[in-house]
Write a protein that holds these residues in place. Structure first.
Motif, mmCIF file in Angstrom:
data_model
loop_
_atom_site.group_PDB
_atom_site.id
_atom_site.type_symbol
_atom_site.label_atom_id
_atom_site.label_comp_id
_atom_site.label_asym_id
_atom_site.label_seq_id
_atom_site.Cartn_x
_atom_site.Cartn_y
_atom_site.Cartn_z
ATOM 1 N N GLU A 258 11.157 2.188 1.670
ATOM 2 C CA GLU A 258 10.339 1.729 2.796
ATOM 3 C C GLU A 258 9.054 1.158 2.196
ATOM 4 O O GLU A 258 8.303 1.871 1.536
ATOM 5 C CB GLU A 258 10.011 2.869 3.750
ATOM 6 C CG GLU A 258 9.181 2.392 4.941
ATOM 7 C CD GLU A 258 8.810 3.528 5.865
ATOM 8 O OE1 GLU A 258 9.598 3.812 6.780
ATOM 9 O OE2 GLU A 258 7.737 4.124 5.642
ATOM 10 N N ILE A 259 8.841 -0.119 2.400
ATOM 11 C CA ILE A 259 7.700 -0.831 1.823
ATOM 12 C C ILE A 259 6.710 -1.136 2.947
ATOM 13 O O ILE A 259 7.087 -1.720 3.961
ATOM 14 C CB ILE A 259 8.134 -2.165 1.179
ATOM 15 C CG1 ILE A 259 9.361 -2.001 0.278
ATOM 16 C CG2 ILE A 259 6.967 -2.841 0.474
ATOM 17 C CD1 ILE A 259 9.146 -1.309 -0.999
ATOM 18 N N THR B 214 0.809 -1.220 0.000
ATOM 19 C CA THR B 214 0.000 0.000 0.000
ATOM 20 C C THR B 214 0.842 1.270 0.000
ATOM 21 O O THR B 214 0.299 2.359 -0.158
ATOM 22 C CB THR B 214 -0.959 0.018 1.206
ATOM 23 O OG1 THR B 214 -0.208 -0.167 2.409
ATOM 24 C CG2 THR B 214 -2.011 -1.082 1.085
ATOM 25 N N SER B 215 2.158 1.137 0.180
ATOM 26 C CA SER B 215 3.017 2.319 0.179
ATOM 27 C C SER B 215 4.449 1.919 -0.157
ATOM 28 O O SER B 215 4.948 0.913 0.343
ATOM 29 C CB SER B 215 2.978 2.986 1.558
ATOM 30 O OG SER B 215 3.903 4.054 1.626
ATOM 31 N N VAL B 216 5.075 2.711 -1.015
ATOM 32 C CA VAL B 216 6.498 2.554 -1.324
ATOM 33 C C VAL B 216 7.105 3.949 -1.234
ATOM 34 O O VAL B 216 6.755 4.838 -2.005
ATOM 35 C CB VAL B 216 6.727 1.964 -2.737
ATOM 36 C CG1 VAL B 216 8.219 1.876 -3.035
ATOM 37 C CG2 VAL B 216 6.057 0.606 -2.881
ATOM 38 N N LYS B 217 7.982 4.138 -0.252
ATOM 39 C CA LYS B 217 8.618 5.448 -0.053
ATOM 40 C C LYS B 217 10.087 5.380 -0.437
ATOM 41 O O LYS B 217 10.765 4.401 -0.158
ATOM 42 C CB LYS B 217 8.539 5.865 1.418
ATOM 43 C CG LYS B 217 7.167 6.194 1.907
ATOM 44 C CD LYS B 217 7.253 6.657 3.356
ATOM 45 C CE LYS B 217 5.888 6.839 3.968
ATOM 46 N NZ LYS B 217 5.981 7.203 5.384
ATOM 47 N N GLU C 104 12.052 -3.871 -6.346
ATOM 48 C CA GLU C 104 11.330 -3.840 -7.623
ATOM 49 C C GLU C 104 10.187 -4.840 -7.658
ATOM 50 O O GLU C 104 9.164 -4.604 -8.289
ATOM 51 C CB GLU C 104 12.292 -4.189 -8.773
ATOM 52 C CG GLU C 104 12.899 -3.014 -9.457
ATOM 53 C CD GLU C 104 13.791 -3.447 -10.623
ATOM 54 O OE1 GLU C 104 13.535 -4.490 -11.251
ATOM 55 O OE2 GLU C 104 14.763 -2.722 -10.864
ATOM 56 N N GLN C 105 10.362 -5.970 -7.006
ATOM 57 C CA GLN C 105 9.343 -7.023 -7.007
ATOM 58 C C GLN C 105 8.141 -6.666 -6.139
ATOM 59 O O GLN C 105 7.054 -7.200 -6.344
ATOM 60 C CB GLN C 105 9.948 -8.335 -6.515
ATOM 61 C CG GLN C 105 11.028 -8.852 -7.441
ATOM 62 C CD GLN C 105 11.625 -10.120 -6.914
ATOM 63 O OE1 GLN C 105 10.924 -11.107 -6.719
ATOM 64 N NE2 GLN C 105 12.927 -10.102 -6.669
ATOM 65 N N LEU C 106 8.338 -5.765 -5.174
ATOM 66 C CA LEU C 106 7.273 -5.399 -4.240
ATOM 67 C C LEU C 106 6.521 -4.196 -4.787
ATOM 68 O O LEU C 106 6.565 -3.103 -4.245
ATOM 69 C CB LEU C 106 7.874 -5.135 -2.853
ATOM 70 C CG LEU C 106 8.592 -6.345 -2.253
ATOM 71 C CD1 LEU C 106 9.400 -5.940 -1.044
ATOM 72 C CD2 LEU C 106 7.600 -7.438 -1.912
ATOM 73 N N PHE D 237 -0.376 -8.084 -4.352
ATOM 74 C CA PHE D 237 -0.623 -8.876 -3.146
ATOM 75 C C PHE D 237 0.501 -9.873 -2.931
ATOM 76 O O PHE D 237 1.063 -10.410 -3.893
ATOM 77 C CB PHE D 237 -1.948 -9.636 -3.269
ATOM 78 C CG PHE D 237 -3.142 -8.747 -3.118
ATOM 79 C CD1 PHE D 237 -3.748 -8.581 -1.880
ATOM 80 C CD2 PHE D 237 -3.663 -8.077 -4.203
ATOM 81 C CE1 PHE D 237 -4.847 -7.755 -1.736
ATOM 82 C CE2 PHE D 237 -4.770 -7.245 -4.078
ATOM 83 C CZ PHE D 237 -5.363 -7.089 -2.834
ATOM 84 N N PHE D 238 0.795 -10.134 -1.645
ATOM 85 C CA PHE D 238 1.841 -11.084 -1.278
ATOM 86 C C PHE D 238 1.399 -11.872 -0.049
ATOM 87 O O PHE D 238 0.648 -11.378 0.792
ATOM 88 C CB PHE D 238 3.153 -10.349 -0.941
ATOM 89 C CG PHE D 238 3.766 -9.690 -2.135
ATOM 90 C CD1 PHE D 238 4.674 -10.362 -2.925
ATOM 91 C CD2 PHE D 238 3.411 -8.394 -2.485
ATOM 92 C CE1 PHE D 238 5.225 -9.753 -4.048
ATOM 93 C CE2 PHE D 238 3.949 -7.783 -3.604
ATOM 94 C CZ PHE D 238 4.854 -8.458 -4.381
#
Length: 77
Positions: A23-24, A10-13, A60-62, A67-68
C-alpha cells in the motif's frame, strides 16, 4: 487537457496475507525555497493519494521519500 500535481511517497505498507502487495501513500509536500514547489503549493495546497500495488517491479520504483508527479487526464466517453 490534464492536471499535474507533485507528491512525495510518505508511507509504504506491506501485508502478511500477500507479501508482493504494497500500500503506497503519496502526500502533497513542498519546499518553499524551490520555485516549482511554490507553484504547486498554490495550485494544489494539500492532498493524499493511496493505492495498493501488487506488482513488485512497480512498487520498487515508488521509494519512500521520493517525489513523483501525478498526472490526471480525463477519460473520454
Amino acid at each position: 487537457m490534464s492536471v499535474r500535481a507533485k507528491f512525495q511517497v510518505t508511507s509504504v505498507k506491506s501485508f502478511a496475507w500477500n507479501p508482493t502487495s504494497k500500500e503506497i501513500t503519496l502526500t502533497r509536500q513542498d519546499d518553499t525555497s524551490i520555485p516549482e514547489d511554490q507553484r504547486f503549493a498554490q495550485a494544489t495546497p494539500s492532498g493524499t493519494f493511496t493505492m495498493q500495488v501488487d506488482n513488485p517491479a512497480a512498487a520498487e520504483q515508488l521509494e519512500l521519500g521520493k517525489f513523483f508527479y501525478i498526472d490526471l487526464t480525463k477519460v473520454e466517453d
